[in-house]
Motif scaffolding. Structure first.
Motif, PDB file in Angstrom:
ATOM      1  N   ILE A   1       0.131   1.225  -6.214  1.00  0.00           N
ATOM      2  CA  ILE A   1       1.148   0.293  -5.701  1.00  0.00           C
ATOM      3  C   ILE A   1       2.236   1.138  -5.043  1.00  0.00           C
ATOM      4  CG2 ILE A   1       2.858  -1.465  -6.303  1.00  0.00           C
ATOM      5  CD1 ILE A   1       1.170  -2.125  -8.781  1.00  0.00           C
ATOM      6  N   GLY A   2       2.442   0.938  -3.743  1.00  0.00           N
ATOM      7  CA  GLY A   2       3.529   1.638  -3.050  1.00  0.00           C
ATOM      8  C   GLY A   2       4.791   0.794  -3.168  1.00  0.00           C
ATOM      9  N   HIS A   3       5.889   1.409  -3.577  1.00  0.00           N
ATOM     10  CA  HIS A   3       7.161   0.638  -3.671  1.00  0.00           C
ATOM     11  C   HIS A   3       8.280   1.454  -3.053  1.00  0.00           C
ATOM     12  CE1 HIS A   3       6.762   3.115  -7.200  1.00  0.00           C
ATOM     13  NE2 HIS A   3       5.839   2.305  -7.697  1.00  0.00           N
TER      14      HIS A   3
ATOM     15  N   ILE B   1       0.864  -1.180   0.000  1.00  0.00           N
ATOM     16  CA  ILE B   1       0.000   0.000   0.000  1.00  0.00           C
ATOM     17  C   ILE B   1       0.905   1.237   0.000  1.00  0.00           C
ATOM     18  CG2 ILE B   1      -1.818  -1.322   1.155  1.00  0.00           C
ATOM     19  CD1 ILE B   1      -1.483   0.589   3.560  1.00  0.00           C
ATOM     20  N   ALA B   2       0.295   2.410  -0.127  1.00  0.00           N
ATOM     21  CA  ALA B   2       1.095   3.642  -0.286  1.00  0.00           C
ATOM     22  C   ALA B   2       1.526   4.186   1.065  1.00  0.00           C
ATOM     23  CB  ALA B   2       0.269   4.666  -1.066  1.00  0.00           C
ATOM     24  N   GLY B   3       1.688   3.350   2.023  1.00  0.00           N
ATOM     25  CA  GLY B   3       2.116   3.708   3.372  1.00  0.00           C
ATOM     26  C   GLY B   3       0.927   3.714   4.309  1.00  0.00           C
ATOM     27  N   PRO B   4       1.104   3.089   5.516  1.00  0.00           N
ATOM     28  CA  PRO B   4       2.306   2.477   6.052  1.00  0.00           C
ATOM     29  C   PRO B   4       2.842   1.360   5.159  1.00  0.00           C
ATOM     30  CG  PRO B   4       0.551   2.516   7.703  1.00  0.00           C
ATOM     31  CD  PRO B   4      -0.049   2.934   6.421  1.00  0.00           C
ATOM     32  N   VAL B   5       4.159   1.174   5.216  1.00  0.00           N
ATOM     33  CA  VAL B   5       4.794   0.142   4.398  1.00  0.00           C
ATOM     34  C   VAL B   5       5.250  -1.000   5.304  1.00  0.00           C
ATOM     35  CG1 VAL B   5       5.542   1.884   2.743  1.00  0.00           C
ATOM     36  CG2 VAL B   5       7.107   1.167   4.554  1.00  0.00           C
ATOM     37  N   ARG B   6       5.753  -2.076   4.666  1.00  0.00           N
ATOM     38  CA  ARG B   6       6.236  -3.210   5.452  1.00  0.00           C
ATOM     39  C   ARG B   6       7.378  -2.756   6.364  1.00  0.00           C
ATOM     40  NH1 ARG B   6       7.698  -6.961   1.674  1.00  0.00           N
ATOM     41  NH2 ARG B   6       9.926  -6.574   1.873  1.00  0.00           N
ATOM     42  N   ILE B   7       7.472  -3.387   7.524  1.00  0.00           N
ATOM     43  CA  ILE B   7       8.479  -2.989   8.514  1.00  0.00           C
ATOM     44  C   ILE B   7       9.475  -4.131   8.693  1.00  0.00           C
ATOM     45  CG2 ILE B   7       8.829  -2.252  10.916  1.00  0.00           C
ATOM     46  CD1 ILE B   7       5.907  -1.243  10.862  1.00  0.00           C
ATOM     47  N   HIS B   8      10.748  -3.792   8.704  1.00  0.00           N
ATOM     48  CA  HIS B   8      11.821  -4.785   8.873  1.00  0.00           C
ATOM     49  C   HIS B   8      11.722  -5.403  10.277  1.00  0.00           C
ATOM     50  CE1 HIS B   8      15.851  -6.494   9.037  1.00  0.00           C
ATOM     51  NE2 HIS B   8      15.990  -6.223   7.756  1.00  0.00           N
ATOM     52  N   PRO B   9      11.948  -6.738  10.400  1.00  0.00           N
ATOM     53  CA  PRO B   9      11.864  -7.370  11.733  1.00  0.00           C
ATOM     54  C   PRO B   9      12.760  -6.701  12.768  1.00  0.00           C
ATOM     55  CG  PRO B   9      12.158  -9.035  10.020  1.00  0.00           C
ATOM     56  CD  PRO B   9      12.219  -7.702   9.330  1.00  0.00           C
ATOM     57  N   ARG B  10      13.905  -6.162  12.359  1.00  0.00           N
ATOM     58  CA  ARG B  10      14.771  -5.478  13.337  1.00  0.00           C
ATOM     59  C   ARG B  10      14.047  -4.270  13.946  1.00  0.00           C
ATOM     60  NH1 ARG B  10      20.480  -4.203  10.646  1.00  0.00           N
ATOM     61  NH2 ARG B  10      20.253  -2.327  11.913  1.00  0.00           N
ATOM     62  N   VAL B  11      13.258  -3.598  13.128  1.00  0.00           N
ATOM     63  CA  VAL B  11      12.526  -2.411  13.602  1.00  0.00           C
ATOM     64  C   VAL B  11      11.375  -2.854  14.508  1.00  0.00           C
ATOM     65  CG1 VAL B  11      11.200  -0.392  12.869  1.00  0.00           C
ATOM     66  CG2 VAL B  11      13.223  -1.102  11.567  1.00  0.00           C
TER      67      VAL B  11
ATOM     68  N   PRO C   1       2.623  10.654 -17.306  1.00  0.00           N
ATOM     69  CA  PRO C   1       3.765   9.742 -17.133  1.00  0.00           C
ATOM     70  C   PRO C   1       5.091  10.487 -16.961  1.00  0.00           C
ATOM     71  CG  PRO C   1       2.419   9.083 -19.013  1.00  0.00           C
ATOM     72  CD  PRO C   1       1.871  10.400 -18.554  1.00  0.00           C
ATOM     73  N   ALA C   2       5.192  11.707 -17.470  1.00  0.00           N
ATOM     74  CA  ALA C   2       6.446  12.472 -17.346  1.00  0.00           C
ATOM     75  C   ALA C   2       6.745  12.795 -15.881  1.00  0.00           C
ATOM     76  CB  ALA C   2       6.355  13.766 -18.143  1.00  0.00           C
ATOM     77  N   HIS C   3       5.720  12.729 -15.042  1.00  0.00           N
ATOM     78  CA  HIS C   3       5.922  13.088 -13.634  1.00  0.00           C
ATOM     79  C   HIS C   3       5.490  11.951 -12.701  1.00  0.00           C
ATOM     80  CE1 HIS C   3       7.008  17.080 -14.843  1.00  0.00           C
ATOM     81  NE2 HIS C   3       5.952  17.114 -15.612  1.00  0.00           N
ATOM     82  N   ALA C   4       5.506  10.722 -13.217  1.00  0.00           N
ATOM     83  CA  ALA C   4       5.077   9.583 -12.384  1.00  0.00           C
ATOM     84  C   ALA C   4       6.007   9.448 -11.177  1.00  0.00           C
ATOM     85  CB  ALA C   4       5.097   8.309 -13.222  1.00  0.00           C
ATOM     86  N   SER C   5       5.398   9.136 -10.052  1.00  0.00           N
ATOM     87  CA  SER C   5       6.125   9.087  -8.778  1.00  0.00           C
ATOM     88  C   SER C   5       7.002   7.845  -8.676  1.00  0.00           C
ATOM     89  CB  SER C   5       5.087   9.057  -7.649  1.00  0.00           C
ATOM     90  OG  SER C   5       5.667   8.579  -6.463  1.00  0.00           O
ATOM     91  N   ASP C   6       8.135   8.012  -8.014  1.00  0.00           N
ATOM     92  CA  ASP C   6       9.001   6.857  -7.755  1.00  0.00           C
ATOM     93  C   ASP C   6       8.607   6.104  -6.486  1.00  0.00           C
ATOM     94  OD1 ASP C   6      10.538   6.934  -9.991  1.00  0.00           O
ATOM     95  OD2 ASP C   6      12.349   7.705  -9.019  1.00  0.00           O
ATOM     96  N   THR C   7       7.710   6.652  -5.677  1.00  0.00           N
ATOM     97  CA  THR C   7       7.346   5.923  -4.455  1.00  0.00           C
ATOM     98  C   THR C   7       5.973   5.235  -4.568  1.00  0.00           C
ATOM     99  OG1 THR C   7       6.478   7.961  -3.454  1.00  0.00           O
ATOM    100  CG2 THR C   7       8.741   7.344  -2.884  1.00  0.00           C
ATOM    101  N   VAL C   8       5.104   5.772  -5.418  1.00  0.00           N
ATOM    102  CA  VAL C   8       3.741   5.224  -5.553  1.00  0.00           C
ATOM    103  C   VAL C   8       3.330   5.252  -7.019  1.00  0.00           C
ATOM    104  CG1 VAL C   8       1.319   5.494  -4.882  1.00  0.00           C
ATOM    105  CG2 VAL C   8       3.105   6.328  -3.365  1.00  0.00           C
TER     106      VAL C   8
END
Ligand code: PLP
Length: 381
Positions: free
Chosen positions: A335-337, A12-22, A288-295
């Motif tokens: 899609i959040g990446h 999802i576009a945040g919250p995102v997956r959390i690393h087990p260490r965190v 598309p010229a301004h598509a986001s790199d995070t979502v």
């Protein structure tokens, strides 16, 4: 089968997956927030925050979601006398406008249609009038998957002398932000996006100029109060202690990867997502010229709604993506990446999307999305 939330592909576009260490960092016995151990934690976080923002400066950590950071920034920095310019091209631009209008005396709002870039020329014309004292803009418009090019806006804001105030909630640690080169005075980051920490903290970066311009806004979120406490590795009120412990670990993970490394990886995942979508005929929602790199925001294929796309992805393939907001409900999925999203996440998500299109009789080139991703995966050293 009842899905296992720990192995669900969580995009999802945040919250995102959390690393087990965190996650483990939060499972800690109660801590006295006025004791030496916690002061040490705050001290370490202070040392690490320049890694997140890519710049030294003054930093406040607020207990509250990203919106708490926005309220703190706008209430303490938009002028009570003088004009404020708001640039808006999506749901969070509209939110900016709502917050700013609570605190600013005179507001001019310039809008672009959702999915289009903010209007730079119109902004320049307003700034050239010489009376704008603050400019407020969303760097990455999460609602439509569009990143505003602040490098284009920055010279006009700098020339005008206005304070440059940025909602960086879904941009920080995901999209390059040149705080010093662009002359940005204040940026808000949210813990649950590019940093991949749990939701519930907002980090605010301030320039010297912004600190000099602070005026009392709200009581709880008074930035001057937060800055004077953090100087002593302290917080003015009881902080969300477990979230601070998680924040320290998420910052350490970012330091290990480096900010440049995370930005490059996020860009590579975004590029692969866009290529995979195009390979199976899915259309981006924003320019598309301004598509986001995070979502990445993708239109639902004609004739298919939320139930056939997003819900099917979740129920059948245990892939969580986000729907549209406001007028875009049922029309797009996102899609959040960002954060610690990774290549296997994209492969599973697009395998599912290919099966959804296959069921609808719309998949002309099976495997094309997966090939587009695989071709972009890094080669081993
Ligand atoms: N601004 C942007 C660009 C966002 O993406 C979000 C949340 O997704 C917000 C503001 C609001 O942040 P929060 O929900 O953490 O308060």
């Amino acid at each position: 089968m009842t899905p296992d939330p720990e192995t669900t592909t969580f995009l999802i576009a945040g919250p995102v997956r959390i690393h087990p260490r965190v996650l483990r960092a939060m499972s800690f016995s109660s801590v006295n927030h006025r004791g030496d151990y916690f002061h040490g934690v705050v001290g370490e976080i202070r040392e690490l925050l320049p890694v997140l923002f890519g710049a030294r400066g003054h930093h406040a950590i607020l207990t509250g979601s990203g919106s708490a950071g926005l309220e703190a920034m706008y209430s303490s920095l938009v002028p009570k006398d003088g004009r404020t310019l708001v640039l808006s091209n999506g749901n969070f631009g509209e939110r900016t406008d709502q917050i700013v209008r609570r605190y600013a005396s005179t507001v001019t709002t310039l809008t672009a249609p959702w999915g289009q870039h903010i209007p730079i020329e119109a902004a320049r014309a307003e700034l050239d009038r010489g009376d704008v004292r603050a400019v407020c803009v969303v760097h990455n418009e999460t609602s439509v998957g569009l990143q505003n090019d602040l490098a284009l806006l920055a010279p006009h804001v700098r020339r005008s002398g206005a304070l440059f105030l940025v909602d960086g909630i879904s941009a920080v640690a995901g999209i390059p932000l040149e705080i010093e080169a662009w002359g940005i005075d204040a940026v808000v980051a949210g813990s649950q996006k590019g940093l991949a920490a749990p939701a519930g903290l907002a980090m605010v970066h301030l320039s010297d100029r912004a600190v000099a311009a602070l005026h009392p806004g709200t009581f709880y979120l008074d930035l001057a109060e937060h800055l004077s406490s953090i100087e002593k590795n302290d917080t003015p009120w009881t902080p969300a202690v477990p979230l601070f412990l998680a924040l320290r670990e998420a910052l350490l993970l970012l330091k290990e990867e480096t900010l440049a490394g995370r930005l490059a990886r996020t860009h590579a995942l975004a590029d692969a997502t866009r290529a995979a979508a195009a390979a199976i005929g899915l259309e981006l929602y924003p320019d598309p010229a301004h598509a986001s790199d995070t979502v990445t925001a993708i239109r639902n294929p004609a004739g298919l709604g939320d139930a056939q796309v997003r819900k099917a992805l979740l129920d059948t393939f245990h892939v969580a993506v986000q729907g549209g907001q406001g007028a875009l409900k049922g029309k797009i999925f996102r899609i959040g990446h960002m954060g610690i999203a990774d290549w296997p996440d994209l492969l599973v998500a697009f395998a599912g999307l290919e099966r959804i299109l296959a069921k609808a009789g719309r998949l002309r080139t099976p495997g094309a999305a997966l090939s587009a991703i695989a071709e972009r995966m890094p080669l081993p050293p």
